[in-house]
Design an enzyme around this catalytic site. Structure first.
Site, PDB file in Angstrom:
ATOM      1  CB  ALA A 185      -7.887   7.729   4.424  1.00  0.00           C
ATOM      2  N   GLY A 186     -10.724   8.063   6.190  1.00  0.00           N
ATOM      3  CA  GLY A 186     -11.674   8.909   6.360  1.00  0.00           C
ATOM      4  C   GLY A 186     -12.963   8.255   7.060  1.00  0.00           C
ATOM      5  CG  ASN A 197      -5.706   1.538  11.603  1.00  0.00           C
ATOM      6  OD1 ASN A 197      -4.358   1.472  11.300  1.00  0.00           O
ATOM      7  ND2 ASN A 197      -5.741   1.419  12.928  1.00  0.00           N
ATOM      8  CB  THR A 198      -8.649   5.862  13.192  1.00  0.00           C
ATOM      9  OG1 THR A 198      -7.234   6.450  12.478  1.00  0.00           O
ATOM     10  CG2 THR A 198      -8.765   6.873  14.355  1.00  0.00           C
ATOM     11  CE  LYS A 244      -3.052   3.034   2.350  1.00  0.00           C
ATOM     12  NZ  LYS A 244      -3.645   3.331   3.858  1.00  0.00           N
ATOM     13  N   GLY A 269      -8.047   9.647   9.449  1.00  0.00           N
ATOM     14  CA  GLY A 269      -8.236   9.467  10.742  1.00  0.00           C
ATOM     15  C   GLY A 269      -9.309  10.535  11.166  1.00  0.00           C
TER      16      GLY A 269
END
Length: 258
Positions: free
Chosen positions: A185-186, A207-208, A97, A158
Protein backbone atom coordinates in the site's frame (compact mmCIF):
# COMPACT_ATOMS: atom_id res chain seq x y z
CA UNK A 1 18.92 -13.74 -0.76
CA UNK A 2 15.13 -13.56 -1.08
CA UNK A 3 13.13 -15.38 1.55
CA UNK A 4 10.50 -17.98 0.87
CA UNK A 5 6.84 -17.27 1.48
CA UNK A 6 5.45 -20.23 3.38
CA UNK A 7 8.05 -22.42 1.72
CA UNK A 8 7.48 -21.02 -1.78
CA UNK A 9 10.03 -19.13 -3.88
CA UNK A 10 8.47 -16.34 -5.91
CA UNK A 11 9.70 -15.74 -9.44
CA UNK A 12 9.70 -11.97 -8.78
CA UNK A 13 9.53 -9.72 -5.70
CA UNK A 14 6.70 -7.84 -7.42
CA UNK A 15 3.13 -8.64 -6.33
CA UNK A 16 0.50 -7.06 -8.57
CA UNK A 17 -3.12 -6.28 -7.77
CA UNK A 18 -5.85 -6.85 -10.35
CA UNK A 19 -8.45 -4.22 -9.40
CA UNK A 20 -9.38 -0.89 -11.07
CA UNK A 21 -7.98 -1.58 -14.55
CA UNK A 22 -9.85 0.08 -17.44
CA UNK A 23 -10.54 -3.28 -19.10
CA UNK A 24 -9.68 -6.99 -18.83
CA UNK A 25 -7.44 -6.62 -21.87
CA UNK A 26 -5.39 -3.86 -20.22
CA UNK A 27 -5.14 -5.92 -17.03
CA UNK A 28 -3.81 -8.84 -19.05
CA UNK A 29 -1.27 -6.63 -20.81
CA UNK A 30 -0.10 -5.16 -17.49
CA UNK A 31 0.40 -8.57 -15.88
CA UNK A 32 2.35 -9.81 -18.87
CA UNK A 33 4.53 -6.67 -18.81
CA UNK A 34 5.15 -6.81 -15.06
CA UNK A 35 5.91 -10.55 -14.86
CA UNK A 36 4.92 -10.56 -11.17
CA UNK A 37 5.57 -13.38 -8.76
CA UNK A 38 1.97 -13.19 -7.53
CA UNK A 39 -1.29 -11.49 -8.47
CA UNK A 40 -3.78 -10.55 -5.78
CA UNK A 41 -7.48 -11.09 -6.41
CA UNK A 42 -10.55 -10.01 -4.48
CA UNK A 43 -13.47 -12.34 -3.88
CA UNK A 44 -15.70 -9.26 -4.14
CA UNK A 45 -14.42 -8.68 -7.66
CA UNK A 46 -14.91 -12.34 -8.53
CA UNK A 47 -18.45 -12.30 -7.16
CA UNK A 48 -19.54 -9.01 -8.72
CA UNK A 49 -21.76 -11.00 -11.04
CA UNK A 50 -21.83 -14.69 -11.87
CA UNK A 51 -20.97 -14.27 -15.53
CA UNK A 52 -18.50 -11.40 -14.94
CA UNK A 53 -16.88 -13.28 -12.08
CA UNK A 54 -16.39 -16.41 -14.13
CA UNK A 55 -14.84 -14.40 -16.97
CA UNK A 56 -12.49 -12.63 -14.56
CA UNK A 57 -11.33 -15.88 -12.94
CA UNK A 58 -10.85 -17.45 -16.36
CA UNK A 59 -8.65 -14.51 -17.35
CA UNK A 60 -6.54 -14.84 -14.20
CA UNK A 61 -6.04 -18.57 -14.74
CA UNK A 62 -4.90 -18.00 -18.32
CA UNK A 63 -2.19 -15.61 -17.10
CA UNK A 64 -0.51 -18.53 -15.29
CA UNK A 65 0.59 -16.47 -12.26
CA UNK A 66 0.18 -17.69 -8.65
CA UNK A 67 -2.85 -16.16 -6.95
CA UNK A 68 -3.09 -14.47 -3.54
CA UNK A 69 -6.77 -13.86 -2.68
CA UNK A 70 -7.52 -10.96 -0.36
CA UNK A 71 -10.24 -9.83 2.02
CA UNK A 72 -10.32 -6.27 0.68
CA UNK A 73 -13.17 -4.17 1.99
CA UNK A 74 -13.74 -6.18 5.16
CA UNK A 75 -14.24 -4.17 8.35
CA UNK A 76 -14.91 -6.87 10.96
CA UNK A 77 -13.25 -10.08 12.02
CA UNK A 78 -16.33 -12.12 11.12
CA UNK A 79 -16.54 -10.57 7.67
CA UNK A 80 -12.84 -11.15 6.97
CA UNK A 81 -12.90 -14.77 8.18
CA UNK A 82 -16.01 -15.58 6.17
CA UNK A 83 -14.54 -13.97 3.05
CA UNK A 84 -11.29 -15.92 3.50
CA UNK A 85 -13.15 -19.23 3.67
CA UNK A 86 -15.14 -18.37 0.56
CA UNK A 87 -11.95 -17.35 -1.25
CA UNK A 88 -10.32 -20.67 -0.43
CA UNK A 89 -13.25 -22.46 -2.04
CA UNK A 90 -13.28 -20.26 -5.14
CA UNK A 91 -9.56 -19.94 -5.82
CA UNK A 92 -8.34 -23.27 -4.45
CA UNK A 93 -5.54 -21.91 -2.27
CA UNK A 94 -4.95 -21.57 1.46
CA UNK A 95 -2.99 -18.34 0.95
CA UNK A 96 -4.91 -15.25 2.02
CA UNK A 97 -3.99 -11.58 2.16
CA UNK A 98 -5.85 -10.53 5.28
CA UNK A 99 -7.33 -7.04 5.52
CA UNK A 100 -9.46 -5.82 8.41
CA UNK A 101 -10.00 -2.13 7.82
CA UNK A 102 -10.52 0.04 10.89
CA UNK A 103 -10.60 3.65 9.63
CA UNK A 104 -12.35 4.89 6.53
CA UNK A 105 -10.32 7.99 5.59
CA UNK A 106 -6.91 6.30 5.70
CA UNK A 107 -8.03 2.68 5.34
CA UNK A 108 -5.70 1.96 8.23
CA UNK A 109 -5.97 -1.64 9.44
CA UNK A 110 -7.77 -2.49 12.66
CA UNK A 111 -4.76 -4.18 14.22
CA UNK A 112 -6.77 -5.65 17.11
CA UNK A 113 -9.20 -7.32 14.74
CA UNK A 114 -6.33 -8.27 12.46
CA UNK A 115 -4.57 -10.25 15.18
CA UNK A 116 -7.80 -12.00 16.14
CA UNK A 117 -8.64 -12.90 12.54
CA UNK A 118 -5.07 -14.10 11.96
CA UNK A 119 -5.32 -16.48 14.90
CA UNK A 120 -8.65 -17.89 13.70
CA UNK A 121 -7.51 -18.36 10.11
CA UNK A 122 -4.11 -19.81 11.05
CA UNK A 123 -5.87 -22.41 13.20
CA UNK A 124 -8.07 -23.19 10.19
CA UNK A 125 -5.03 -23.94 8.04
CA UNK A 126 -4.68 -20.66 6.20
CA UNK A 127 -1.31 -19.14 5.34
CA UNK A 128 -1.95 -15.54 6.29
CA UNK A 129 -0.40 -12.44 4.70
CA UNK A 130 -1.59 -9.67 7.06
CA UNK A 131 -1.91 -6.07 5.89
CA UNK A 132 -0.66 -4.20 8.94
CA UNK A 133 1.17 -1.10 10.14
CA UNK A 134 4.89 -0.90 10.89
CA UNK A 135 4.23 -1.23 14.64
CA UNK A 136 6.68 -3.75 16.14
CA UNK A 137 4.38 -4.79 18.97
CA UNK A 138 1.55 -5.56 16.54
CA UNK A 139 4.00 -7.49 14.38
CA UNK A 140 5.01 -9.66 17.34
CA UNK A 141 1.34 -10.37 18.07
CA UNK A 142 0.69 -11.34 14.45
CA UNK A 143 3.61 -13.75 14.38
CA UNK A 144 2.44 -15.20 17.67
CA UNK A 145 -1.02 -15.67 16.16
CA UNK A 146 0.43 -17.94 13.50
CA UNK A 147 1.43 -15.94 10.44
CA UNK A 148 4.91 -16.19 8.93
CA UNK A 149 4.80 -13.08 6.72
CA UNK A 150 4.23 -9.39 7.53
CA UNK A 151 2.90 -6.78 5.11
CA UNK A 152 3.34 -3.28 6.59
CA UNK A 153 1.93 -0.33 4.70
CA UNK A 154 4.18 2.25 3.09
CA UNK A 155 1.36 4.81 3.12
CA UNK A 156 -2.45 4.71 2.95
CA UNK A 157 -3.92 2.48 0.25
CA UNK A 158 -4.07 4.22 -3.11
CA UNK A 159 -2.34 7.39 -1.88
CA UNK A 160 0.85 7.01 -3.92
CA UNK A 161 2.83 8.73 -1.17
CA UNK A 162 5.55 6.09 -1.02
CA UNK A 163 7.38 5.09 2.15
CA UNK A 164 6.13 7.55 4.77
CA UNK A 165 7.94 6.13 7.80
CA UNK A 166 11.43 5.07 6.80
CA UNK A 167 12.53 4.78 10.42
CA UNK A 168 9.66 2.43 11.21
CA UNK A 169 10.21 0.30 8.13
CA UNK A 170 13.95 0.05 8.80
CA UNK A 171 13.27 -0.89 12.41
CA UNK A 172 10.86 -3.63 11.34
CA UNK A 173 13.38 -5.03 8.88
CA UNK A 174 16.13 -5.04 11.52
CA UNK A 175 13.89 -6.46 14.26
CA UNK A 176 12.45 -9.27 12.12
CA UNK A 177 15.52 -10.20 10.13
CA UNK A 178 14.32 -13.73 9.34
CA UNK A 179 10.68 -12.90 8.54
CA UNK A 180 9.55 -12.30 4.94
CA UNK A 181 8.42 -8.67 4.73
CA UNK A 182 6.33 -7.03 2.00
CA UNK A 183 5.64 -3.31 1.66
CA UNK A 184 1.95 -3.16 0.88
CA UNK A 185 0.00 0.00 0.00
CA UNK A 186 0.98 3.56 -0.81
CA UNK A 187 3.62 2.91 -3.47
CA UNK A 188 3.06 5.34 -6.32
CA UNK A 189 6.07 5.20 -8.64
CA UNK A 190 8.77 2.64 -9.44
CA UNK A 191 11.39 4.46 -7.36
CA UNK A 192 9.30 3.77 -4.24
CA UNK A 193 9.40 0.05 -5.00
CA UNK A 194 13.15 0.11 -5.58
CA UNK A 195 13.62 1.95 -2.28
CA UNK A 196 11.64 -0.69 -0.38
CA UNK A 197 13.79 -3.47 -1.76
CA UNK A 198 16.96 -1.49 -1.10
CA UNK A 199 15.84 -1.37 2.56
CA UNK A 200 15.88 -5.16 2.58
CA UNK A 201 12.20 -5.88 2.08
CA UNK A 202 11.47 -9.09 0.24
CA UNK A 203 8.66 -7.91 -2.01
CA UNK A 204 6.29 -5.04 -2.76
CA UNK A 205 2.60 -5.11 -3.61
CA UNK A 206 1.39 -2.66 -6.25
CA UNK A 207 -2.08 -2.04 -7.61
CA UNK A 208 -3.32 1.53 -8.03
CA UNK A 209 0.01 2.85 -9.29
CA UNK A 210 -0.23 0.54 -12.29
CA UNK A 211 -3.99 0.33 -12.80
CA UNK A 212 -4.50 4.10 -12.75
CA UNK A 213 -1.46 5.02 -14.85
CA UNK A 214 -2.02 6.56 -18.27
CA UNK A 215 -0.39 3.47 -19.77
CA UNK A 216 -0.76 0.59 -17.27
CA UNK A 217 1.31 -1.87 -19.29
CA UNK A 218 4.21 0.56 -19.60
CA UNK A 219 4.05 1.38 -15.89
CA UNK A 220 3.95 -2.33 -15.08
CA UNK A 221 7.13 -2.81 -17.09
CA UNK A 222 8.74 0.09 -15.22
CA UNK A 223 7.96 -1.61 -11.91
CA UNK A 224 9.40 -4.87 -13.22
CA UNK A 225 12.73 -3.16 -13.82
CA UNK A 226 12.52 -1.16 -10.57
CA UNK A 227 12.25 -4.23 -8.36
CA UNK A 228 15.19 -5.80 -10.16
CA UNK A 229 17.22 -2.62 -9.59
CA UNK A 230 16.26 -2.57 -5.92
CA UNK A 231 17.33 -6.17 -5.37
CA UNK A 232 20.64 -5.66 -7.20
CA UNK A 233 21.36 -2.48 -5.23
CA UNK A 234 20.74 -4.26 -1.93
CA UNK A 235 22.98 -7.16 -2.93
CA UNK A 236 25.70 -4.73 -4.00
CA UNK A 237 25.97 -3.40 -0.41
CA UNK A 238 25.29 0.34 -0.91
CA UNK A 239 27.60 2.99 0.48
CA UNK A 240 26.62 4.61 3.77
CA UNK A 241 25.25 8.14 3.84
CA UNK A 242 27.65 10.89 4.97
CA UNK A 243 27.01 14.30 6.45
CA UNK A 244 30.02 15.89 4.74
CA UNK A 245 31.27 15.85 1.19
CA UNK A 246 34.09 13.47 0.31
CA UNK A 247 35.93 14.16 -2.97
CA UNK A 248 35.55 11.35 -5.46
CA UNK A 249 38.85 12.34 -7.11
CA UNK A 250 41.91 12.09 -4.79
CA UNK A 251 43.95 15.27 -4.33
CA UNK A 252 47.22 13.39 -3.78
CA UNK A 253 49.24 13.31 -6.97
CA UNK A 254 47.02 15.84 -8.68
CA UNK A 255 48.84 18.24 -10.99
CA UNK A 256 48.91 21.82 -9.64
CA UNK A 257 49.25 24.95 -11.72
CA UNK A 258 51.51 27.64 -10.26
Amino acid sequence: MAKQFYGVDLSSPLMLGTAQYPSPEILSEAVKAAQPGVVTVSLRRESAGERAGQAFWSLIRKLGVPVLPNTAGCHTVKEAVTTAHMAREVFGTDWIKLEVIGELDTLQPDVFGLVEATRILSEDGFKVFPYTTEDLVVAEKLLGAGCEVLMPWGAPIGSGKGLNNLFGLRAMRAHFADVPLVVDAGIGVPSHAAQALELGYDAVLINTAVAKAGDPALMAQAFKFAVKAGVLAREADPMEERDMAVPSTPLIGKAMLA
